[in-house]
Scaffold this active site. Structure first.
Site, PDB file in Angstrom:
ATOM      1  N   VAL A   1       0.844  -1.190   0.000  1.00 32.67           N
ATOM      2  CA  VAL A   1       0.000   0.000   0.000  1.00 32.67           C
ATOM      3  C   VAL A   1       0.883   1.244   0.000  1.00 32.67           C
ATOM      4  O   VAL A   1       1.858   1.327   0.754  1.00 32.67           O
ATOM      5  CB  VAL A   1      -0.924   0.018   1.242  1.00 32.67           C
ATOM      6  CG1 VAL A   1      -1.840   1.231   1.211  1.00 32.67           C
ATOM      7  CG2 VAL A   1      -1.741  -1.266   1.321  1.00 32.67           C
ATOM      8  N   LEU A   2       0.526   2.209  -0.829  1.00 33.03           N
ATOM      9  CA  LEU A   2       1.211   3.504  -0.868  1.00 33.03           C
ATOM     10  C   LEU A   2       0.360   4.540  -0.155  1.00 33.03           C
ATOM     11  O   LEU A   2      -0.829   4.675  -0.446  1.00 33.03           O
ATOM     12  CB  LEU A   2       1.446   3.935  -2.319  1.00 33.03           C
ATOM     13  CG  LEU A   2       2.042   5.341  -2.528  1.00 33.03           C
ATOM     14  CD1 LEU A   2       3.465   5.405  -1.989  1.00 33.03           C
ATOM     15  CD2 LEU A   2       2.004   5.733  -4.008  1.00 33.03           C
ATOM     16  N   ASP A   3       0.975   5.282   0.758  1.00 34.39           N
ATOM     17  CA  ASP A   3       0.297   6.358   1.481  1.00 34.39           C
ATOM     18  C   ASP A   3       0.916   7.685   1.032  1.00 34.39           C
ATOM     19  O   ASP A   3       2.054   8.001   1.380  1.00 34.39           O
ATOM     20  CB  ASP A   3       0.473   6.156   2.992  1.00 34.39           C
ATOM     21  CG  ASP A   3      -0.335   7.142   3.830  1.00 34.39           C
ATOM     22  OD1 ASP A   3      -0.805   8.153   3.276  1.00 34.39           O
ATOM     23  OD2 ASP A   3      -0.470   6.905   5.045  1.00 34.39           O
TER      24      ASP A   3
ATOM     25  N   GLY B   1       1.313  11.402   1.370  1.00 34.05           N
ATOM     26  CA  GLY B   1       1.093  12.373   2.441  1.00 34.05           C
ATOM     27  C   GLY B   1       0.861  11.646   3.740  1.00 34.05           C
ATOM     28  O   GLY B   1      -0.156  11.829   4.406  1.00 34.05           O
TER      29      GLY B   1
ATOM     30  N   TRP C   1       2.831  11.120  10.211  1.00 29.72           N
ATOM     31  CA  TRP C   1       3.704  10.384  11.124  1.00 29.72           C
ATOM     32  C   TRP C   1       3.496   8.877  11.005  1.00 29.72           C
ATOM     33  O   TRP C   1       3.938   8.118  11.855  1.00 29.72           O
ATOM     34  CB  TRP C   1       3.466  10.829  12.561  1.00 29.72           C
ATOM     35  CG  TRP C   1       3.843  12.260  12.807  1.00 29.72           C
ATOM     36  CD1 TRP C   1       5.069  12.747  13.184  1.00 29.72           C
ATOM     37  CD2 TRP C   1       2.986  13.409  12.691  1.00 29.72           C
ATOM     38  NE1 TRP C   1       5.031  14.106  13.297  1.00 29.72           N
ATOM     39  CE2 TRP C   1       3.760  14.550  13.008  1.00 29.72           C
ATOM     40  CE3 TRP C   1       1.643  13.592  12.344  1.00 29.72           C
ATOM     41  CZ2 TRP C   1       3.237  15.841  12.993  1.00 29.72           C
ATOM     42  CZ3 TRP C   1       1.121  14.873  12.323  1.00 29.72           C
ATOM     43  CH2 TRP C   1       1.916  15.977  12.643  1.00 29.72           C
TER      44      TRP C   1
ATOM     45  N   ILE D   1       6.598  15.412   2.797  1.00 29.56           N
ATOM     46  CA  ILE D   1       7.579  16.478   2.567  1.00 29.56           C
ATOM     47  C   ILE D   1       8.044  17.076   3.886  1.00 29.56           C
ATOM     48  O   ILE D   1       8.619  18.151   3.916  1.00 29.56           O
ATOM     49  CB  ILE D   1       6.991  17.579   1.650  1.00 29.56           C
ATOM     50  CG1 ILE D   1       5.670  18.112   2.209  1.00 29.56           C
ATOM     51  CG2 ILE D   1       6.818  17.058   0.231  1.00 29.56           C
ATOM     52  CD1 ILE D   1       5.121  19.294   1.466  1.00 29.56           C
ATOM     53  N   SER D   2       7.811  16.348   4.976  1.00 30.21           N
ATOM     54  CA  SER D   2       8.189  16.832   6.311  1.00 30.21           C
ATOM     55  C   SER D   2       9.277  15.949   6.918  1.00 30.21           C
ATOM     56  O   SER D   2       9.052  14.764   7.186  1.00 30.21           O
ATOM     57  CB  SER D   2       6.973  16.859   7.238  1.00 30.21           C
ATOM     58  OG  SER D   2       7.366  17.036   8.588  1.00 30.21           O
TER      59      SER D   2
ATOM     60  N   GLN E   1       8.206  14.736  10.448  1.00 27.26           N
ATOM     61  CA  GLN E   1       7.270  13.619  10.447  1.00 27.26           C
ATOM     62  C   GLN E   1       7.997  12.296  10.235  1.00 27.26           C
ATOM     63  O   GLN E   1       7.692  11.297  10.886  1.00 27.26           O
ATOM     64  CB  GLN E   1       6.211  13.826   9.365  1.00 27.26           C
ATOM     65  CG  GLN E   1       5.188  14.894   9.705  1.00 27.26           C
ATOM     66  CD  GLN E   1       4.098  15.025   8.656  1.00 27.26           C
ATOM     67  OE1 GLN E   1       4.293  14.700   7.484  1.00 27.26           O
ATOM     68  NE2 GLN E   1       2.943  15.517   9.073  1.00 27.26           N
TER      69      GLN E   1
ATOM     70  N   CYS F   1     -11.794  27.010  12.058  1.00 29.39           N
ATOM     71  CA  CYS F   1     -12.063  25.863  11.189  1.00 29.39           C
ATOM     72  C   CYS F   1     -13.211  25.018  11.737  1.00 29.39           C
ATOM     73  O   CYS F   1     -14.058  24.532  10.971  1.00 29.39           O
ATOM     74  CB  CYS F   1     -10.801  25.018  11.029  1.00 29.39           C
ATOM     75  SG  CYS F   1      -9.519  25.793  10.008  1.00 29.39           S
TER      76      CYS F   1
END
Length: 377
Positions: free
Chosen positions: A157-159, A161, A164, A184-185, A188, A347
């Protein structure tokens, strides 16, 4: 008519009073707040709040009332023309700029997110239909996501984004799958590797556009993306879908979990863009549909945006409870506290007013044989 009289007239439509006694009323500490808000919209209002120039006991209720009454549609900030043009003319989510949100938001500090989030560190909407607390709501969301993808032991499985690694950790532990996550962190990845130690989970520090070259000969059985599409931008939606199509096996499923807006054609919120999620832009349903055309069949579309209100309020409660410890770190000053409170509660009010939504899309490349049935929790 003075700006104060105009503001009083507008706010009355939302049953909000200036210097009133109710918890959703606006308390002014300086006279320039109203002119600042009328000139700069939410950017001016938010910055004035960060500066301590006004207060409200329950910001979530203030924003819910404001948005339900559509007050913002009756104000045309004179100084945001360039902000709107910038978002229409330029690709603000191009590959060079894509890393900015990682550095400015997701790398803020793992201590902040460990304080605010649930025990699994899921930084997306929980699923509250059968849950009474944040940990349970997030576990239910992860379980529902796995069931929608029809995961089985041995799958890869590809996640996209991955944060953590909360989804990958859950899927590996409960469904026996192998996972690769891209983010891109740097912060994380550092904590994610620690949290997923001993599991068949791999983290990559890459832009999503790098994925076809990396996995050209190793497509995945399933792809998931939880809360990342908001950073892609309309000029890149099609590219994003093409990337996922290329790395997904012919009979695999793709689950896209994204915040969305009710209508297109409006620029991103300038305060959120400047202080919280630089270069982000929420899609409308048509943006996702058009980007997926001839690449995917939409098998299921599930809206549980009302759950995001509860999720954000739970995050806010955790943040407030953890603030005495967080503020020992010099980078979390009073202005940061007010900024973060404004972010979470504004929000929450927006989701409560149903001004924005949360969608989970399930897509397939060729259409599921027979039919796709959304699983029950």
């Amino acid at each position: 008519m003075s700006s104060q009289d105009f503001a009083n007239e507008l706010l009355a439509k939302a049953d909000i009073q200036i210097n009133g006694s109710r918890p959703w009323d606006l308390q002014l500490h300086r006279n320039d707040v109203i002119p600042r808000a009328l000139a700069h919209g939410n950017l001016g209002l938010g910055e004035a709040y960060m500066d301590g120039h006004w207060d409200c006991e329950h910001l979530d209720q203030f924003f819910s009332r404001l948005l339900q009454a559509r007050i913002a549609e009756q104000v045309h900030p004179s100084r945001l023309v360039m902000h709107s043009l910038k978002n229409r003319l330029f690709n603000l989510q191009g590959k060079k700029r894509a890393w900015e949100v990682g550095q400015k938001h997701y790398d803020l500090g793992n201590d902040l997110y460990q304080t605010m989030l649930d025990k699994r560190m899921v930084y997306t909407c929980g699923f509250w239909t059968q849950a009474k607390d944040l940990d349970t709501a997030q576990e239910h969301k992860l379980e529902l996501t796995c069931r929608k993808l029809k995961l089985k032991p041995g799958m890869r499985v590809l996640d996209v984004g991955c944060g953590w690694g909360s989804f990958m950790q859950y899927a590996a532990e409960h469904y026996g799958v192998e996972c690769v996550g891209v983010t891109i962190s740097k912060a994380q990845i550092e904590l994610g590797k620690e949290r997923c130690k001993g599991l068949p989970v791999e983290f990559l520090l890459n832009d999503y556009r790098d994925l076809p070259a990396i996995f050209a000969d190793k497509p995945f059985d399933a792809v998931v993306s939880l809360g990342m599409f908001e950073h892609v931008g309309p000029k890149n939606h099609r590219t994003y879908m093409q990337v996922v199509n290329q790395v997904l096996k012919e009979h695999g499923l793709f689950l896209l979990h994204t915040i969305g807006r009710n209508a297109g054609g409006t620029p991103p919120d300038p305060w959120i863009d400047k202080y919280i999620f630089p270069n982000g832009e929420l899609p409308a349903i048509r943006h996702v549909g058009e980007a997926a055309e001839k690449l995917f069949v939409v098998e299921d579309l599930h809206n549980f945006g009302a759950s995001y209100d509860k999720t954000l309020m739970a995050w806010h409660d955790n943040f407030e409870q953890g603030w005495p410890e967080l503020q020992k770190n010099a980078k979390y000053d009073t202005r940061f506290y007010r900024m973060w409170r404004y972010y979470l509660l504004s929000c929450a009010g927006a989701f409560r007013a149903r001004n924005i939504q949360l969608w989970q899309w399930v897509l397939s490349k060729q259409g599921v044989e027979g039919h796709y049935e959304r699983p029950a929790l």
